[in-house]
Write a protein that holds these residues in place. Structure first.
Motif, mmCIF file in Angstrom:
data_model
loop_
_atom_site.group_PDB
_atom_site.id
_atom_site.type_symbol
_atom_site.label_atom_id
_atom_site.label_comp_id
_atom_site.label_asym_id
_atom_site.label_seq_id
_atom_site.Cartn_x
_atom_site.Cartn_y
_atom_site.Cartn_z
ATOM 1 N N ILE A 87 -23.629 -5.729 6.286
ATOM 2 C CA ILE A 87 -24.033 -4.654 5.383
ATOM 3 C C ILE A 87 -24.235 -5.199 3.971
ATOM 4 O O ILE A 87 -23.339 -5.838 3.413
ATOM 5 N N GLY A 88 -25.416 -4.950 3.408
ATOM 6 C CA GLY A 88 -25.688 -5.289 2.013
ATOM 7 C C GLY A 88 -25.630 -4.032 1.173
ATOM 8 O O GLY A 88 -26.260 -3.026 1.515
ATOM 9 N N VAL A 89 -24.870 -4.060 0.077
ATOM 10 C CA VAL A 89 -24.726 -2.896 -0.798
ATOM 11 C C VAL A 89 -25.192 -3.253 -2.211
ATOM 12 O O VAL A 89 -25.104 -4.412 -2.627
ATOM 13 N N PRO A 90 -25.683 -2.262 -2.962
ATOM 14 C CA PRO A 90 -26.208 -2.539 -4.312
ATOM 15 C C PRO A 90 -25.124 -2.555 -5.382
ATOM 16 O O PRO A 90 -25.138 -1.772 -6.335
ATOM 17 N N GLY A 91 -24.168 -3.464 -5.222
ATOM 18 C CA GLY A 91 -23.091 -3.582 -6.204
ATOM 19 C C GLY A 91 -22.172 -4.738 -5.863
ATOM 20 O O GLY A 91 -22.244 -5.303 -4.761
#
Length: 258
Positions: free
Chosen positions: A137-141
């Motif tokens: 999972i890639g998250v913007p933070g």
């Protein structure tokens, strides 16, 4: 180069498909290669079959990835979207879904969405749940990579220190890796891009702005995963630009997609 993972990489890339070729490429003794290969076979990741081709005598046995029984889920979470893709361990795309989804809806809502899409994709690809081995999972933070927990993410209210991996590992027997989305992009560029560079900055400009840092061929995350968090560096003379993080003059407020 002597771990089962190194051997798996050679097989996955097509650099070697027999034990003899692995021994030649790695310089390891055949007994050591056999031990590594047997470990991969025991875990169901690699299969060994007769090639069917012979120049006399016993046909050589060929190694291949067990793509039928092993697949992974890749999740790209942005500020306003979610894309979920199911792939086999050879990298072949089996099915994917993309939908508008605001990260500000919070972890329970967003992770439930991923869970639902996961089952949809497995059904579409006709793969049973047992074949799913891992979720990335890639998250913007910023993320504390060791735990997979977001750390004070500026545009992700309610996500601070949320146990993202445990949401899935408490339900399913699989591995979960969570990282800043641009770190994943930087790794992808390093491993599969055309640059061949050991040192690069990968800058993502979307609703937000982030940077993945590769130095000496290695990804650098920094303290608490914030090494490439350039979107909230202050820009001189931009004090009037209000940022979603609550500050003014952030690079993201000046040059981001929003």
């Amino acid at each position: 180069m002597n771990s089962p993972g190194d051997i798996l990489g050679l097989i996955s890339r097509g650099d070697a498909d027999t034990r003899a070729e692995l021994a030649r490429l790695t310089g390891m003794a055949r007994s050591t290669v056999a031990q590594r290969v047997d470990t991969l076979i025991a875990h169901g990741i690699v299969e060994e079959r007769e090639s069917g081709a012979s120049t006399g005598g016993r046909p050589p046995r060929v190694l291949r990835l067990n793509t039928d029984d092993n697949c992974v889920l890749a999740v790209d979470l942005g500020a306003t979207h979610c894309r979920v893709a199911l792939m086999d361990i050879g990298g072949a795309l089996l099915a994917d879904r993309e939908a508008p989804l605001h990260i500000t809806e919070g972890p329970e809502r967003v992770l439930r969405h991923i869970d639902e899409r996961m089952h949809e994709l497995l059904a579409a690809a006709e793969r049973p749940l047992r074949t799913l081995k891992a979720i990335g999972i890639g998250v913007p933070g910023p993320v504390e990579f060791a735990t997979g927990r977001p750390v004070n993410p500026p545009i992700m209210p309610g996500w601070h220190e949320y146990p993202v991996p445990e949401y899935f590992t408490s339900r399913y027997p699989l591995e979960v890796l969570v990282d800043n989305d641009v770190n994943a992009l930087a790794l992808g560029e390093t491993r599969h891009g055309a640059t061949g560079a050991d040192n690069l900055l990968f800058v993502k400009v979307g609703t937000g702005i982030g940077c993945g840092i590769i130095a000496g061929g290695r990804l650098h995350r920094g303290a608490q995963g914030s090494a490439g968090d350039i979107g909230h560096i202050r820009v001189p003379g931009a004090d009037a630009a209000q940022c979603r993080c609550g500050n003014t003059g952030c690079l993201e407020a000046v040059a981001g997609g929003a």
